[in-house]
Design an enzyme around this catalytic site. Structure first.
Site, PDB file in Angstrom:
ATOM      1  N   ARG A 146       0.651  -1.274   0.001  1.00 22.66           N
ATOM      2  CA  ARG A 146       0.081  -0.004  -0.010  1.00 22.66           C
ATOM      3  C   ARG A 146       0.923   1.182  -0.004  1.00 22.66           C
ATOM      4  NH1 ARG A 146      -2.088  -3.550   3.711  1.00 22.66           N
ATOM      5  NH2 ARG A 146      -4.110  -4.434   3.645  1.00 22.66           N
ATOM      6  N   LYS A 170      -1.620  -2.674   7.927  1.00 26.17           N
ATOM      7  CA  LYS A 170      -2.555  -2.166   8.960  1.00 26.17           C
ATOM      8  C   LYS A 170      -2.757  -2.868  10.323  1.00 26.17           C
ATOM      9  CE  LYS A 170      -5.948  -0.963   5.345  1.00 26.17           C
ATOM     10  NZ  LYS A 170      -7.381  -1.202   4.919  1.00 26.17           N
ATOM     11  N   HIS A 240      -2.800   2.610  -5.699  1.00 19.93           N
ATOM     12  CA  HIS A 240      -3.725   1.584  -5.608  1.00 19.93           C
ATOM     13  C   HIS A 240      -4.037   0.590  -6.616  1.00 19.93           C
ATOM     14  CE1 HIS A 240      -6.697  -0.771  -3.460  1.00 19.93           C
ATOM     15  NE2 HIS A 240      -7.646  -0.795  -4.433  1.00 19.93           N
ATOM     16  N   ARG A 243      -1.184  -1.696  -7.184  1.00 15.10           N
ATOM     17  CA  ARG A 243      -1.586  -2.679  -6.211  1.00 15.10           C
ATOM     18  C   ARG A 243      -2.469  -3.680  -6.892  1.00 15.10           C
ATOM     19  NH1 ARG A 243      -1.570  -4.400  -0.695  1.00 15.10           N
ATOM     20  NH2 ARG A 243      -3.527  -5.064   0.354  1.00 15.10           N
ATOM     21  N   HIS A 266      -3.688  -8.955   3.501  1.00  9.81           N
ATOM     22  CA  HIS A 266      -5.277  -8.819   3.727  1.00  9.81           C
ATOM     23  C   HIS A 266      -5.315  -9.973   5.129  1.00  9.81           C
ATOM     24  CE1 HIS A 266      -6.577  -7.912  -0.463  1.00  9.81           C
ATOM     25  NE2 HIS A 266      -6.311  -6.652   0.193  1.00  9.81           N
ATOM     26  N   TYR A 275     -10.303  -9.137  -6.394  1.00  7.26           N
ATOM     27  CA  TYR A 275      -9.244  -8.834  -7.618  1.00  7.26           C
ATOM     28  C   TYR A 275      -9.525 -10.147  -8.590  1.00  7.26           C
ATOM     29  CZ  TYR A 275      -6.868  -5.615  -4.526  1.00  7.26           C
ATOM     30  OH  TYR A 275      -6.628  -4.341  -3.805  1.00  7.26           O
TER      31      TYR A 275
END
Length: 296
Positions: A146, A170, A240, A243, A266, A275
């Site tokens: 990211r 994250k 993004h 990505r 994720h 995706y």
């Protein structure tokens, strides 16, 4: 009204980023001001669902997208769950709330030829900024990290011997991603130019501006947009999308969905599956072209 106990909970226990916590606080302040102006109440703890619904109606009438409204209501829901956890309220007024319907955004990835055009055909120079920009593009496309993760990279994140990169994702989750040989070559060239900067104010961050300070998110976005504007006519040209391209191209080549999930950082397969629509389209093309019955 102070939301300090809640924000400290998000920062310290949930490991949310400062930027995310700031957004949560902004939503709560906005809602508390609405409650005070509309109902004369100084506390969120006493609100009921009807009052929340009236705020939703106001937001809709203000032209705010359903996606943004859902995010704000999610903030409220998280706050009330916290209040229940600490014993300040007994009931969550949002317990039975259903999110507003949103249209699914189809993110169109760059094609392999568009990325190759940027990296192989555009006349990227050998000065500090040119090499840095090429490295940024290569890292985005070869690792799928990211934008905020790239900005947060440190020199200590690199392990050139093992050709890996340590990424803090994250909620401060750490993952190790592999580096392609071509990326390592560009990295070494960049590091040499970085060492030659006349002034370095940030000795820890991997990516710097030419003034020697840590690179920032808007500059990273501008770099990607500027370079891909020369090679692509797609409306959205952002980190993004790179990505997204990384994930889509891996899946198109038969990569395992779980492996792509780990590379992207994720927490669930559901996030990665967004995706897969492009890889399914690729499979359909192969199926139609190759199946004996397709010409019937």
């Amino acid at each position: 009204m102070s939301f300090k106990p809640f924000t400290e909970y998000l920062l310290l226990e949930k490991n949310y980023s400062k930027l995310t916590v700031k957004a949560y606080q902004s939503d709560l302040v906005s809602f508390s001001e609405f409650i005070k102006d509309t109902y004369g109440s100084d506390t969120i703890q006493d609100v009921n669902y009807a009052q929340v619904r009236s705020w939703i109606v106001l937001l809709v009438e203000s032209g705010i997208t359903n996606r943004s409204i859902n995010r704000k209501i999610s903030t409220l829901n998280t706050y009330f769950k916290f209040l229940i956890k600490v014993g300040d309220v007994d009931v969550n007024p949002l317990a039975k709330h259903k999110a507003l319907k949103t249209s699914k955004k189809i993110q169109v990835p760059f094609s392999e030829s568009e990325i190759n055009t940027v990296l192989d055909e555009l006349n990227i120079g050998d000065d500090f900024e040119s090499v840095r920009n090429k490295l940024i593009i290569e890292i985005f496309y070869s690792t799928g990290i990211r934008r905020i993760e790239l900005v947060g990279l440190k020199l200590s994140s690199l392990d050139l011997d093992n050709k890996t990169l340590k990424v803090i994702g994250k909620r401060n989750k750490e993952r190790i991603v592999p580096l392609l040989n071509a990326v390592v070559v560009t990295l070494k060239a960049y590091l040499k130019l970085r060492d030659d900067l006349s002034l370095i104010e940030d000795n820890e961050s991997l990516f710097l501006t030419k003034k020697g300070v840590k690179i920032y998110e808007t500059l990273v976005y501008r770099i990607i947009n500027d370079y891909f504007s020369l090679a692509s006519s797609k409306v959205k040209k952002s980190p993004h999308i790179l990505r997204h391209s990384f994930a889509t191209h891996l899946l198109n080549q038969g990569a395992d969905l779980n492996a792509v999930k780990e590379l992207l950082g994720h927490s669930s397969l559901a996030a990665t599956q967004v995706y897969t629509h492009n890889s399914i389209a690729e499979l359909k093309k192969v199926h139609i072209n190759a199946h004996p019955r397709s010409k019937k």
